[in-house]
Design an enzyme around this catalytic site. Sequence first.
Site, PDB file in Angstrom:
ATOM      1  N   HIS A 286     -24.836  -3.054  17.171  1.00 24.02           N
ATOM      2  CA  HIS A 286     -23.892  -3.826  15.901  1.00 24.02           C
ATOM      3  C   HIS A 286     -24.455  -4.931  16.475  1.00 24.02           C
ATOM      4  CE1 HIS A 286     -21.238  -0.488  16.376  1.00 24.02           C
ATOM      5  NE2 HIS A 286     -20.835  -0.533  14.981  1.00 24.02           N
ATOM      6  N   ASP A 308     -14.309   1.045  12.604  1.00 22.37           N
ATOM      7  CA  ASP A 308     -14.321   1.635  14.229  1.00 22.37           C
ATOM      8  C   ASP A 308     -14.269   0.038  14.703  1.00 22.37           C
ATOM      9  OD1 ASP A 308     -17.010  -0.219  14.103  1.00 22.37           O
ATOM     10  OD2 ASP A 308     -17.438   1.871  13.968  1.00 22.37           O
ATOM     11  N   ASP A 381     -22.056  -1.537   6.841  1.00 19.92           N
ATOM     12  CA  ASP A 381     -21.888  -0.323   8.105  1.00 19.92           C
ATOM     13  C   ASP A 381     -21.197   1.306   7.341  1.00 19.92           C
ATOM     14  OD1 ASP A 381     -22.287   0.164  11.350  1.00 19.92           O
ATOM     15  OD2 ASP A 381     -19.935  -0.631  11.393  1.00 19.92           O
TER      16      ASP A 381
END
Length: 430
Positions: A286, A308, A381
């Site tokens: 990330h 998430d 993402d």
Amino acid sequence: MPVRPGTGRFLVLACVFVCAACGLVYELELVAFASYLIGDTVTQASVVLSVMVFAMGIGSLGAKRLRRHTAVGFGAVETLLALVGGCSAMALYAVFAWTGGWGGLWAEGPRCLLVAFSLAIGLLIGAEVPLLMELIQRIRRQDAPTAVADLFAADYVGALVGGLAFPFVLLPFFGQLTGALLTGTVNLVAGGALVLGLFRRDLTRRARWSLLLVGLTVLGVLASAAALSADFERAARRAVYGTDVRVAVQTGVQEVVLAGGTDGRPLDLYLDGRLRVGGQDARRYHEALVHPALTGPHARVLILGGGDGLAAREVLRRPGVRRVDIVELDAKLVRLARSDPGLAAANGHVYADPRIHLTIADALGWLRTAPGASYDVVIADLPDPGITASTKLYSEEFYGLTRRVLAPGGRLVVHAGSVTTRPRVFWTVA
């Protein structure tokens, strides 16, 4: 006949309806499981459907040999189909869990078993229609076009019901394993009731007892498998994901598995069997995805996917961020990101930050109605582009819509996978 001819024809057509519904559920079950375990939905669907349709033709030809013993032949076909179709999902999962990762010849185990089940189920489904045609003609002789029309009308309507029942009833309420076992049970009961009830006088005493005992045995196998399915799933998940599995839920969008993340153990997050967050390397992924895109104006950030909360965590680490919009399809994943102690700790409880604004929607559909020039940075993402369902999120339309919502000089970052291990995926995205 123990009933009037009209009632008998109705019962046979009702059995055609049920058998067609069960047959389509078996097909969809194999496609869904193969896509989940092996990946590449288009390839798996093509393999299952083409092999199954071919096998149905062979099964129809083979059914001609059973015409002298139509009733007992149909009973045997339905019993075997219930056993094979009902247990297919559990067998595929077992082979994948305990042999799929061994490499070499065993690595092809799930694919070979998929073809074998498609072939076997197709042969048995193909044998059903000629036998049912013979049974309905024994009740009352009809001209061939009328009989075929009645039979195929019931067959196609049953297929419609089975096709709708799988995604909207069986999968969300029973899961893949129990759903397949339940379908096998319904298949067995319908076929057995027709043969042992309506056509029992066509059977010898020995044939009646043999079909009854074998049917009860298969029913016992399916019931036992259903009772043990939860324990089996836990054992299979441990074999696939390791012994630290804490959460495994089917959200309706995907299967979410969380392993570790508590008591000092690293967190692993799997979506549909694919590792999305990997232990000690989670921050590296990330950080690499987010921070290069923020080397410029970044007051307004859009995250597509990322339910998430891990990409949002990295965004909020940078000063100057005023608003972060997250567009995520899976509401249950977001709920886990808020409430699960391991995942919430990993994302730094970002959903409690007032700068975070969440929308539950499909990313492509949301982009079509989003205001233009709204964001300094867009972070995609999203699931791996090798997954067929995600390819629209790597299309020219997607990039065009994303460009429209970017402010002048804005930046887009896209997950593209590894150039060394998956070069075709990487260069397709490039």
